[in-house]
Design a protein around this motif. Structure first.
Motif, PDB file in Angstrom:
ATOM      1  N   PHE A   1       0.013   3.555  -7.595  1.00 55.01           N
ATOM      2  CA  PHE A   1       0.621   3.831  -9.252  1.00 55.01           C
ATOM      3  C   PHE A   1       1.726   3.433  -9.136  1.00 55.01           C
ATOM      4  CE2 PHE A   1       3.446   6.288 -11.876  1.00 55.01           C
ATOM      5  CZ  PHE A   1       2.945   5.629 -13.179  1.00 55.01           C
ATOM      6  N   GLY A   2       2.419   2.275  -9.762  1.00 55.46           N
ATOM      7  CA  GLY A   2       3.636   1.788  -9.371  1.00 55.46           C
ATOM      8  C   GLY A   2       3.872   0.866  -8.579  1.00 55.46           C
ATOM      9  N   LEU A   3       3.509   0.359  -7.718  1.00 51.25           N
ATOM     10  CA  LEU A   3       3.445   0.184  -6.269  1.00 51.25           C
ATOM     11  C   LEU A   3       4.462  -1.720  -6.971  1.00 51.25           C
ATOM     12  CD1 LEU A   3       0.497   0.186  -3.998  1.00 51.25           C
ATOM     13  CD2 LEU A   3       2.507   1.056  -4.371  1.00 51.25           C
ATOM     14  N   SER A   4       5.256  -2.442  -6.222  1.00 55.51           N
ATOM     15  CA  SER A   4       5.109  -3.768  -6.434  1.00 55.51           C
ATOM     16  C   SER A   4       4.604  -3.987  -5.049  1.00 55.51           C
ATOM     17  CB  SER A   4       6.955  -3.681  -5.433  1.00 55.51           C
ATOM     18  OG  SER A   4       7.087  -3.112  -4.474  1.00 55.51           O
ATOM     19  N   ALA A   5       4.688  -5.987  -5.072  1.00 51.84           N
ATOM     20  CA  ALA A   5       4.260  -6.361  -4.519  1.00 51.84           C
ATOM     21  C   ALA A   5       4.526  -6.572  -2.558  1.00 51.84           C
ATOM     22  CB  ALA A   5       4.287  -8.594  -4.831  1.00 51.84           C
ATOM     23  N   SER A   6       5.540  -5.737  -2.686  1.00 51.59           N
ATOM     24  CA  SER A   6       6.149  -5.462  -1.535  1.00 51.59           C
ATOM     25  C   SER A   6       5.407  -4.100  -0.479  1.00 51.59           C
ATOM     26  CB  SER A   6       7.602  -6.082  -1.163  1.00 51.59           C
ATOM     27  OG  SER A   6       8.122  -5.000  -1.346  1.00 51.59           O
ATOM     28  N   ASP A   7       5.089  -3.295  -1.834  1.00 52.55           N
ATOM     29  CA  ASP A   7       4.330  -1.966  -1.560  1.00 52.55           C
ATOM     30  C   ASP A   7       2.725  -2.305  -1.365  1.00 52.55           C
ATOM     31  OD1 ASP A   7       7.338  -0.513  -1.852  1.00 52.55           O
ATOM     32  OD2 ASP A   7       6.534  -0.520  -4.365  1.00 52.55           O
ATOM     33  N   VAL A   8       2.547  -3.123  -1.764  1.00 57.46           N
ATOM     34  CA  VAL A   8       1.261  -3.350  -1.575  1.00 57.46           C
ATOM     35  C   VAL A   8       1.110  -4.249  -0.222  1.00 57.46           C
ATOM     36  CG1 VAL A   8      -0.987  -4.864  -3.125  1.00 57.46           C
ATOM     37  CG2 VAL A   8       0.458  -4.245  -4.165  1.00 57.46           C
ATOM     38  N   ALA A   9       1.962  -4.853  -0.184  1.00 53.74           N
ATOM     39  CA  ALA A   9       1.560  -6.317   1.114  1.00 53.74           C
ATOM     40  C   ALA A   9       1.974  -4.447   2.538  1.00 53.74           C
ATOM     41  CB  ALA A   9       2.411  -6.458   1.928  1.00 53.74           C
ATOM     42  N   THR A  10       2.701  -3.573   2.269  1.00 57.23           N
ATOM     43  CA  THR A  10       2.319  -2.610   3.135  1.00 57.23           C
ATOM     44  C   THR A  10       2.211  -1.694   2.992  1.00 57.23           C
ATOM     45  OG1 THR A  10       5.145  -2.359   2.920  1.00 57.23           O
ATOM     46  CG2 THR A  10       4.345  -0.172   3.538  1.00 57.23           C
ATOM     47  N   LYS A  11       0.981  -1.151   1.789  1.00 61.19           N
ATOM     48  CA  LYS A  11      -0.435  -0.526   1.455  1.00 61.19           C
ATOM     49  C   LYS A  11      -1.562  -1.337   2.798  1.00 61.19           C
ATOM     50  CE  LYS A  11       0.834   2.902  -0.538  1.00 61.19           C
ATOM     51  NZ  LYS A  11       1.157   4.329  -0.128  1.00 61.19           N
ATOM     52  N   ALA A  12      -1.406  -2.561   2.568  1.00 67.63           N
ATOM     53  CA  ALA A  12      -2.160  -3.694   3.004  1.00 67.63           C
ATOM     54  C   ALA A  12      -2.743  -3.476   4.799  1.00 67.63           C
ATOM     55  CB  ALA A  12      -2.722  -4.829   2.931  1.00 67.63           C
ATOM     56  N   VAL A  13      -1.186  -3.350   4.735  1.00 68.86           N
ATOM     57  CA  VAL A  13      -0.851  -3.279   6.344  1.00 68.86           C
ATOM     58  C   VAL A  13      -2.142  -2.700   7.203  1.00 68.86           C
ATOM     59  CG1 VAL A  13       0.338  -2.398   7.907  1.00 68.86           C
ATOM     60  CG2 VAL A  13       1.307  -4.652   6.869  1.00 68.86           C
ATOM     61  N   GLU A  14      -2.318  -0.921   6.305  1.00 69.36           N
ATOM     62  CA  GLU A  14      -2.789   0.103   7.002  1.00 69.36           C
ATOM     63  C   GLU A  14      -4.225  -0.240   5.949  1.00 69.36           C
ATOM     64  OE1 GLU A  14      -1.531   2.719   4.413  1.00 69.36           O
ATOM     65  OE2 GLU A  14       0.834   3.224   4.760  1.00 69.36           O
ATOM     66  N   LEU A  15      -4.750  -1.451   5.826  1.00 67.51           N
ATOM     67  CA  LEU A  15      -6.343  -1.876   5.799  1.00 67.51           C
ATOM     68  C   LEU A  15      -6.240  -1.911   7.181  1.00 67.51           C
ATOM     69  CD1 LEU A  15      -6.144  -3.800   3.224  1.00 67.51           C
ATOM     70  CD2 LEU A  15      -7.053  -1.940   3.052  1.00 67.51           C
ATOM     71  N   LYS A  16      -7.720  -1.355   6.936  1.00 69.46           N
ATOM     72  CA  LYS A  16      -8.823  -0.879   8.015  1.00 69.46           C
ATOM     73  C   LYS A  16     -10.636  -1.317   7.978  1.00 69.46           C
ATOM     74  CE  LYS A  16      -6.131   1.910  10.870  1.00 69.46           C
ATOM     75  NZ  LYS A  16      -5.092   1.097  10.734  1.00 69.46           N
TER      76      LYS A  16
ATOM     77  N   GLU B   1       3.559 -15.633   2.070  1.00 67.75           N
ATOM     78  CA  GLU B   1       3.500 -14.852   3.073  1.00 67.75           C
ATOM     79  C   GLU B   1       2.446 -13.803   2.909  1.00 67.75           C
ATOM     80  OE1 GLU B   1       6.729 -14.528   4.928  1.00 67.75           O
ATOM     81  OE2 GLU B   1       7.285 -16.087   4.173  1.00 67.75           O
ATOM     82  N   PHE B   2       1.472 -13.569   2.500  1.00 65.89           N
ATOM     83  CA  PHE B   2       0.505 -12.416   2.653  1.00 65.89           C
ATOM     84  C   PHE B   2      -0.539 -13.929   3.127  1.00 65.89           C
ATOM     85  CE2 PHE B   2       1.473  -9.347  -0.505  1.00 65.89           C
ATOM     86  CZ  PHE B   2       0.489  -8.897  -0.436  1.00 65.89           C
ATOM     87  N   LEU B   3      -0.663 -14.461   2.537  1.00 61.80           N
ATOM     88  CA  LEU B   3      -1.689 -15.756   3.811  1.00 61.80           C
ATOM     89  C   LEU B   3      -1.351 -16.009   5.104  1.00 61.80           C
ATOM     90  CD1 LEU B   3      -2.167 -18.108   0.579  1.00 61.80           C
ATOM     91  CD2 LEU B   3      -4.084 -16.761   1.773  1.00 61.80           C
ATOM     92  N   MET B   4      -0.115 -16.151   5.102  1.00 60.11           N
ATOM     93  CA  MET B   4       0.366 -16.607   6.909  1.00 60.11           C
ATOM     94  C   MET B   4       0.390 -15.570   7.700  1.00 60.11           C
ATOM     95  SD  MET B   4       0.705 -19.557   6.394  1.00 60.11           S
ATOM     96  CE  MET B   4       0.072 -20.836   4.653  1.00 60.11           C
ATOM     97  N   ASN B   5       0.248 -13.902   7.640  1.00 59.67           N
ATOM     98  CA  ASN B   5       0.975 -13.583   8.242  1.00 59.67           C
ATOM     99  C   ASN B   5      -0.237 -13.002   9.209  1.00 59.67           C
ATOM    100  OD1 ASN B   5       0.396 -10.979   9.002  1.00 59.67           O
ATOM    101  ND2 ASN B   5       1.400  -9.827   6.851  1.00 59.67           N
ATOM    102  N   GLU B   6       0.169 -13.312  10.397  1.00 63.12           N
ATOM    103  CA  GLU B   6      -0.771 -13.018  11.423  1.00 63.12           C
ATOM    104  C   GLU B   6      -0.933 -12.075  12.977  1.00 63.12           C
ATOM    105  OE1 GLU B   6      -1.801 -16.051  12.989  1.00 63.12           O
ATOM    106  OE2 GLU B   6      -0.845 -18.147  11.315  1.00 63.12           O
ATOM    107  N   ASP B   7       0.152 -11.271  11.408  1.00 69.01           N
ATOM    108  CA  ASP B   7      -0.319  -9.961  12.551  1.00 69.01           C
ATOM    109  C   ASP B   7      -1.297  -8.511  12.211  1.00 69.01           C
ATOM    110  OD1 ASP B   7       1.859 -10.683  13.923  1.00 69.01           O
ATOM    111  OD2 ASP B   7       3.794 -10.282  13.155  1.00 69.01           O
TER     112      ASP B   7
END
Length: 135
Positions: free
Chosen positions: A45-60, A94-100
């Motif tokens: 709820f209420g996420l911005s694109a940068s917040d989505v990136a932060t949540k995506a880091v947690e994906l397993k 930035e999503f596409l170039m994320n190597e980490d």
């Protein structure tokens, strides 16, 4: 509009994708299951694109749905959120170039595959064929 309806509305400034509302790229029944999921209600709820990136880091993992009731995965919830807010091209790059974080990259590639034009898809996703990490 009530809060529940507002949380599921596409950004009014978003442009159409392939002639339709971007959220409609995900099938209606799947979309309704996402809207009803606890993860969507509590975390998206209420996420911005940068917040989505932060949540995506947690994906397993990535995928569509799981379990007896076909609950949507977090990956699919974040995909719908990206379709809803339609991030700027720089953020998508930035999503596409994320190597980490491989799932951040996979989320960006999936979003681009859903929304991009063929030449754009080929140009930006083709270099990813050299990424041999398991998903």
């Amino acid at each position: 509009l009530n809060i529940k309806t507002m949380a599921n509305v596409t950004d009014p400034l978003a442009r159409t994708v392939h002639g339709k509302d971007p959220q409609n790229l995900i099938e209606y029944i799947t979309r309704q299951k996402i809207y009803d999921s606890i993860y969507w209600k509590e975390e998206c709820f209420g996420l911005s694109a940068s917040d989505v990136a932060t949540k995506a880091v947690e994906l397993k993992a990535l995928g569509g749905s799981y379990g007896a009731n076909n609950k949507p995965t977090r990956f699919l919830c974040l995909t719908l959120k990206l379709l809803q807010i339609q991030p700027e091209e720089g953020i998508l790059e930035e999503f596409l170039m994320n190597e980490d974080f491989k799932y951040v990259r996979a989320l960006g590639a999936f979003y681009l595959r859903l929304t991009g034009r063929p030449a754009e898809i080929y140009e930006q996703i083709d270099p990813m064929y050299n990424d041999f990490r398991k998903l």
